[in-house]
Design an enzyme around this catalytic site. Structure first.
Site, mmCIF file in Angstrom:
data_model
loop_
_atom_site.group_PDB
_atom_site.id
_atom_site.type_symbol
_atom_site.label_atom_id
_atom_site.label_comp_id
_atom_site.label_asym_id
_atom_site.label_seq_id
_atom_site.Cartn_x
_atom_site.Cartn_y
_atom_site.Cartn_z
ATOM 1 N N GLU A 77 -8.814 -12.308 15.173
ATOM 2 C CA GLU A 77 -7.366 -12.156 15.009
ATOM 3 C C GLU A 77 -6.732 -13.463 14.536
ATOM 4 O O GLU A 77 -5.830 -13.457 13.702
ATOM 5 C CB GLU A 77 -6.722 -11.694 16.318
ATOM 6 C CG GLU A 77 -7.038 -10.258 16.698
ATOM 7 C CD GLU A 77 -6.519 -9.248 15.684
ATOM 8 O OE1 GLU A 77 -5.644 -9.593 14.870
ATOM 9 O OE2 GLU A 77 -7.015 -8.108 15.694
ATOM 10 N N CYS B 97 -1.558 8.957 1.182
ATOM 11 C CA CYS B 97 -1.149 8.565 2.526
ATOM 12 C C CYS B 97 -1.119 9.772 3.468
ATOM 13 O O CYS B 97 -0.573 10.818 3.126
ATOM 14 C CB CYS B 97 0.239 7.924 2.460
ATOM 15 S SG CYS B 97 0.836 7.430 4.080
HETATM 16 S S1 SF4 Z 1 5.782 4.666 1.724
HETATM 17 FE FE1 SF4 Z 1 5.422 6.314 3.194
HETATM 18 S S2 SF4 Z 1 4.159 7.812 2.121
HETATM 19 FE FE2 SF4 Z 1 4.121 5.935 0.938
HETATM 20 S S3 SF4 Z 1 2.287 4.878 1.629
HETATM 21 FE FE3 SF4 Z 1 3.974 4.101 2.892
HETATM 22 S S4 SF4 Z 1 4.069 5.392 4.715
HETATM 23 FE FE4 SF4 Z 1 2.777 6.427 3.200
#
Ligand code: SF4
Length: 294
Positions: free
Chosen positions: A37, A203
């Site tokens: 860390e 994501c």
């Molecule tokens: S902005 Fe939102 S959807 Fe885009 S990568 Fe980040 S958390 Fe995921």
């Protein structure tokens, strides 16, 4: 979508996509996690990997490091950058030996009281080494939470209590699962929700991300410029330290004069190293801290 569901999606993604990093292995102890860390705070993973292995092979316990000199810690730190971390890590090892019989403490307040261990590191060790439930908030997590929950394009200036509260609200109640969520948020911030080019299509929380839902509005604040290195005092400090690390005895000033032409900048950099406790003056020569001839 309740916030715990956001954590569940992040954990599912993490279970399949997390990088295979040695400090995440189940048999890695708290000391190895603490070292990782501190090394990772301002240094990329790829540079930390060999340094972390070498460090732990030489000093597998806090007691082993505490028994060695500050100069050896600075030498081992090599070119990882921000070498005060090497000194702090050794001071931390000494404190662990003196206050905790050589065992990294489990208690958050005891961790916070160790030299060189701040809000982030203490919670990271308590969480990743001991499976406790704490918000672990680094730059990547702040950005991920700011976007996914608050709909902001960036995290803005750090506001420690608010950052901790915002992240804690996302953690599952069960400590081991909360620790997994913390690791997942960090990994998402590092790999997917990156500062410059967030990969929203890849994501796991894209369906519920507030920033994506609002059309990914652009940041309105000033653009942060990347830090320069060439020509800075930091570069000169690095060059001076490189000479001192290689030396087996005191290094005369004339030898150090060769590393940088600008005398004013050179002496400023050297004075900074002395003030930081990394270098000691011995007559007309310099040594690494603790390397003064007996
Ligand atoms: S902005 Fe939102 S959807 Fe885009 S990568 Fe980040 S958390 Fe995921």
């Amino acid at each position: 979508m309740p916030e715990t569901t956001l954590a569940a999606a992040a954990i599912r993604w993490y279970d399949e996509n997390a990088r295979d990093l040695p400090w995440r292995e189940p048999d890695v102890g708290a000391w190895a996690i603490l070292v990782s860390e501190i090394m990772l705070q301002q240094t990329p993973v790829v540079r930390v990997l060999p340094a972390w292995r070498a460090w732990l092979s030489r000093w597998p316990t806090p007691a082993a490091l505490a028994a060695d000199t500050p100069a050896e810690a600075i030498r081992m730190w090599g070119r990882l950058g921000y070498p005060r971390r090497a000194l702090r890590l050794r001071e931390c090892a000494v404190a662990i030996v003196e206050r905790h019989s050589g065992v990294v403490p489990t208690d958050l307040d005891a961790l916070l009281a160790l030299p060189g261990v701040g809000t982030y590191t203490a919670r990271a060790v308590a969480t990743f080494a001991y499976g406790q439930r704490h918000p672990v908030v680094d730059t990547n997590v702040r950005r991920f939470v700011a976007r996914a929950v608050a709909g902001e394009p960036d995290a803005g200036p750090a506001t420690r209590p608010a950052d901790l509260v915002a992240t804690e609200a996302l953690l599952p109640a069960e400590p081991v699962r909360a620790a997994r969520a913390s690791a997942a948020f960090m990994e998402l911030g590092a790999l997917i929700c990156t500062a410059r080019t967030p990969r929203c299509a890849d994501c796991p929380v894209t369906e519920v991300c507030a920033w994506r839902a609002s059309g990914r509005p652009a940041p309105t604040g000033p653009t942060r410029r990347p830090q320069q290195y060439a020509g800075t005092d930091r570069q000169v400090r690095g060059l001076l330290l490189a000479v001192l690390r290689e030396a087996t005895g005191p290094v005369p000033h004339e030898r150090l004069d060769l590393v940088w032409a600008d005398a004013a900048q050179r002496s400023r950099a050297l004075a900074g190293l002395v003030a930081d406790g990394l270098v000691e003056l011995v007559g007309d020569a310099c040594v690494l801290a603790g390397d003064r001839p007996g």
